[in-house]
Design an enzyme around this catalytic site. Structure first.
Site, mmCIF file in Angstrom:
data_model
loop_
_atom_site.group_PDB
_atom_site.id
_atom_site.type_symbol
_atom_site.label_atom_id
_atom_site.label_comp_id
_atom_site.label_asym_id
_atom_site.label_seq_id
_atom_site.Cartn_x
_atom_site.Cartn_y
_atom_site.Cartn_z
ATOM 1 N N ASP A 25 -14.858 4.323 7.015
ATOM 2 C CA ASP A 25 -14.717 5.777 7.183
ATOM 3 C C ASP A 25 -16.030 6.570 7.073
ATOM 4 O OD1 ASP A 25 -12.040 5.740 7.759
ATOM 5 O OD2 ASP A 25 -11.383 6.252 5.736
ATOM 6 N N ASN B 138 0.840 -1.193 0.000
ATOM 7 C CA ASN B 138 0.000 0.000 0.000
ATOM 8 C C ASN B 138 0.886 1.259 0.000
ATOM 9 O OD1 ASN B 138 -1.445 2.259 1.151
ATOM 10 N ND2 ASN B 138 -3.079 0.818 1.670
ATOM 11 N N HIS C 12 -5.376 6.091 13.755
ATOM 12 C CA HIS C 12 -4.867 4.995 14.588
ATOM 13 C C HIS C 12 -3.481 4.562 14.099
ATOM 14 C CE1 HIS C 12 -7.248 3.868 11.200
ATOM 15 N NE2 HIS C 12 -7.081 2.574 11.323
ATOM 16 N N ARG C 13 -3.300 4.533 12.779
ATOM 17 C CA ARG C 13 -1.999 4.097 12.224
ATOM 18 C C ARG C 13 -0.913 5.114 12.597
ATOM 19 N NH1 ARG C 13 -3.866 3.303 7.778
ATOM 20 N NH2 ARG C 13 -4.382 1.157 8.248
ATOM 21 N N LYS D 64 -6.936 13.211 8.029
ATOM 22 C CA LYS D 64 -7.136 11.890 8.638
ATOM 23 C C LYS D 64 -5.804 11.318 9.120
ATOM 24 C CE LYS D 64 -8.394 7.139 7.813
ATOM 25 N NZ LYS D 64 -8.809 6.111 6.878
ATOM 26 N N ASP E 283 -1.677 -4.453 11.531
ATOM 27 C CA ASP E 283 -3.024 -5.013 11.373
ATOM 28 C C ASP E 283 -3.968 -4.039 12.051
ATOM 29 O OD1 ASP E 283 -4.891 -6.891 10.474
ATOM 30 O OD2 ASP E 283 -5.000 -7.817 12.445
ATOM 31 N N GLY F 155 -13.055 1.673 3.609
ATOM 32 C CA GLY F 155 -13.563 0.852 4.719
ATOM 33 C C GLY F 155 -14.750 1.507 5.423
ATOM 34 N N LYS G 91 0.345 3.800 2.952
ATOM 35 C CA LYS G 91 0.942 3.348 4.220
ATOM 36 C C LYS G 91 2.458 3.518 4.143
ATOM 37 C CE LYS G 91 -2.224 -0.336 5.703
ATOM 38 N NZ LYS G 91 -2.348 -1.769 6.013
#
Ligand code: IMP
Length: 202
Positions: free
Chosen positions: A157, A9, A182-183, A177, A72, A155, A12
């Site tokens: 969102d 990704n 969280h990431r 965002k 994850d 997802g 990411k």
């Protein structure tokens, strides 16, 4: 030091490069490294899955990298006892965002606003050759809307309302965002753990 990311990704990978390039001079995705490996995510927690993916990928890459980072993530809804959790990507039978969201909203249809609390969780595991792994978790709190709002993101969102911005995650730009996700929060904790290790070696 060479770091392999157990992902293809690009978003990411960009986020991770921004935060870890001080520690790792070379950071590659699986595709960039020419590695094709699918690790089954069959654990019952985010950390089990992230650690398994990182450890198995490091072993598979056999000596080419100093470390492998895997993550994850998923949505945990209080009124559903933490579901969909590790099953977030495959919550509905059809395993796609529309079906997953439809199932979520159907299950919550009689749940009043004050009990629609939820959080996105992300566990990041760093497996390292000859060193203990580092495992950290980041979370962002929100509530589940009755109707979708916004077109950005992916997802869950459109149904995840983030009160500090008075918007759903799908109404935020990717920069907005990424600043609170969280990431991002998990990656900041990883950065802090690496910095603390470096300080303790001095
Ligand atoms: P993964 O760990 O990135 O593969 O995410 C697993 C699943 O969790 C995704 O398929 C989404 O359903 C959900 N998910 C994880 N992070 C997010 C997010 O930031 N927004 C919306 N859904 C997410």
């Amino acid at each position: 030091m060479k770091l392999l990311l157990a992902t293809n990704n690009a978003h990411k990978a960009q986020e991770i490069r921004e935060i870890l390039s001080d520690s790792y001079a070379e950071i590659s995705t699986m595709r960039e490294a020419g590695i094709d490996l699918e690790v089954e995510e069959d654990g019952s927690t985010f950390s089990e899955n992230a650690l398994k993916k990182a450890v198995e990928t490091l072993a598979f890459a056999s000596g080419r990298f100093d470390a492998v980072l895997a993550d994850d993530s998923g949505l945990c809804v209080d009124a559903l006892n933490g579901a969909p959790g590790v099953y977030s990507a495959r919550f509905a039978e059809a395993h796609n965002d529309a079906a997953n969201n439809q199932k979520l909203i159907a299950l919550l249809k009689d749940v009043p606003d004050e009990r629609r609390t939820a959080r996105f969780c992300c566990c990041v595991a760093l497996a390292r050759a000859g060193m203990d792994p580092i495992i950290v978790q980041g979370e962002v709190e929100g509530t589940i809307l009755h109707e979708s709002r916004g077109k950005n993101g992916f997802g869950y969102d459109p149904y995840f309302y983030y009160a500090p911005f008075r918007k759903s995650f799908a109404e935020l730009s990717s920069d907005e965002k990424n600043a609170v996700s969280h990431r991002k929060r998990a990656l900041i904790k990883l950065r802090e753990a690496l910095d603390a290790e470096n300080r303790s070696r001095l």
